[in-house]
Design an enzyme around this catalytic site. Structure first.
Site: not given
Length: 506
Positions: A136-137, A159, A140
């Site tokens: 997930h990071e 998000e 980003h």
């Protein structure tokens, strides 16, 4: 179960798209969180020997990006926010804190402790929750860092898209069944949060109004992640082909990199990229209007079909039904024959969430559950252990309270301590909570200490408030730290649904 990045998973979403080289814009303040000299900030001692073998860099899989994120001197924090504030972003204000700072939670960091975390994932020595956090990071890098939401009010643009990207990666790497399981687990949490806040809660909108005096952290809720994800997934289904939607996302990032955007930028780009959909007026379909997606309160207007995960979710539901069936003796015998040690972590977490939703349970059921699972669960990660311990607390199961004490004595994380204190103080175990707090409060961060103190003092008279004389945190200097809200909207923890039920990852 140990999991790690695979070459396929990295390449399928990274598309050969270069990670925006942000260091070229701020050469004095930007660094490589996932690749740097041995001994640099954020590298655990235990990983240094591994790193030396790779020339001081993490040997990430072929095609995997090495995202550059803002860091202050020595790789540490506050300067990061200043860099965001200084970046030219086509005249729009950029949120001062962003994904790279969110990353430091739960050990899934890509910024401060990113090198160690990504290494652990790469060699397959970590849990599914950590794997999801790191993926997930990394997502980003594109959605949040390269292209940034212009205001706090549209955090879903970071998000929701990062969650979609994360699940594209896990689908290609670990299969659709695993991704559907993880999605079902998160959507369950979303509906639990909705039960707590109410379907008409303004924070359930994707375009939330950030009024003066409102804490921006209240906007970091599961609607931002999961309702945002559902909208992005809905858009991908409109075009009918995930690969074509990948092409659109590539074009979107290329067009808006190094700028900040609003929802209309994303939606206009979508309709321009798919003119046939624009001709069909998909943005105005009754009940699924884009405007309604953005501004209606309540649950997502549409949720993904998760039937491909049934091979993993069906055993969870079956085991839960066994433990709540009659007669207990027969059901417990059948249930204990199922070896959950071979389950995926998200299966175990989903099973425990079902038991939490059904609590309080009959004492004989809790006793049988403890006999069957307590020792096994005690050896698992914090995500699993806290769920079991919340079952212990919500059911006043005193024989396992020593496990609660041991967890709170060793766990200093806000997201794992606050839920247990809330549950302890909601029931008949407040004196136990006070005792543990007095023994551990000296090791807690001042913010966390004040929050727990606030939980402990609710419903007590002034004379019962924990104070410095008692060993509490009441005598901290005024203005040292702000007392944070306990729940979204500053509600008191008055129901059986605790803050743990509404936490998000990053």
């Amino acid at each position: 179960m140990n999991m790690g990045f695979s070459d396929l998973g990295c390449r399928i979403f990274y598309w050969g798209l270069g990670v925006p080289d942000l260091s070229c814009r701020c050469p004095d303040g930007w660094g490589l969180p996932c690749a740097g000299p041995v001994g640099g900030a954020g590298v655990d001692e235990c990983h240094k020997e591994h790193l030396r073998g790779g020339g001081g860099r993490l040997p990430l899989p072929h095609g995997a990006p090495r995202p550059r994120l803002p860091r202050g001197p020595g790789g540490r924090g506050p300067a990061a926010g200043r860099h965001w504030a200084q970046e030219p972003c086509v005249g729009r204000a950029v949120p001062p804190v962003h994904g790279h700072q969110q990353a430091v939670r739960r050990g899934g960091a890509v910024a401060e402790c990113g090198r160690a975390a990504v290494w652990a994932v790469y060699v397959g020595q970590c849990d599914e929750f950590l794997v999801i956090d790191v993926i997930h990071e990394v997502a980003h890098s594109w959605f949040g860092n390269a292209v940034t939401n212009a205001t706090w009010e549209e955090m879903w643009l970071s998000e929701g898209l990062a969650t979609y990207a994360q699940r594209r990666i896990t689908t290609e790497t670990y299969g659709a069944a695993f991704t559907c399981l993880e999605t079902a687990f998160r959507l369950d949490a979303l509906h639990r949060q909705m039960k707590l806040l109410g379907e008409d809660s303004p924070v359930s909108k994707l375009q939330v109004k950030l009024e003066p005096g409102v804490n921006p952290s209240h906007l970091m809720n599961l609607f931002t992640y999961e309702k945002g994800y559902c909208f992005v997934y809905y858009l991908s289904q409109l075009c009918g082909d995930p690969q074509r939607f990948d092409d659109f996302l590539r074009a979107y990032v290329e067009k808006y990199k190094f700028t900040s955007v609003v929802a209309q930028d994303l939606l206009d780009s979508f309709l321009s990229f798919f003119p046939e959909l624009k001709e069909q007026s998909v943005d105005c379909r009754a009940g699924l209007e884009f405007e309604r997606w953005l501004n209606a309160t309540g649950p997502p207007l549409a949720e993904p079909d998760l039937s491909q995960g049934s091979s993993l979710t069906r055993p969870v539901e079956a085991l839960f039904r066994l433990w709540t069936a009659e007669p207990l003796e027969q059901a417990a015998a059948s249930a204990s024959a199922i070896d959950i040690s071979k389950w995926r972590t998200f299966q175990t977490a989903l099973f425990l969430d079902r038991l939490l939703d059904g609590s309080p349970l009959p004492q004989e059921v809790v006793m049988s559950l403890s006999k069957c699972y307590s020792s096994l669960l005690d050896s698992m990660n914090a995500e699993i252990r806290i769920r079991w311990l919340q079952i212990v607390v919500r059911n006043d199961y005193y024989p396992d309270l020593h496990r609660v004490r041991r967890f709170l004595e060793s766990q200093m994380s806000r997201m794992y301590t606050i839920p247990l204190y809330e549950d302890l103080c909601t029931g008949a175990l407040k004196s136990f909570a006070l005792e543990v707090f007095y023994q551990t409060q000296g090791r807690l961060h001042p913010n966390l200490r004040r929050t727990i103190q606030q939980i402990l003092t609710q419903g007590l008279g002034p004379s019962a408030e924990p104070s410095a004389e008692q060993g509490g945190a009441g005598a901290e200097a005024e203005g040292d730290v702000d007392t944070p809200a306990l729940l979204l909207g500053d509600e008191a923890p008055s129901s059986a649904i605790a803050l743990r039920d509404v936490n998000v990852s990053a």
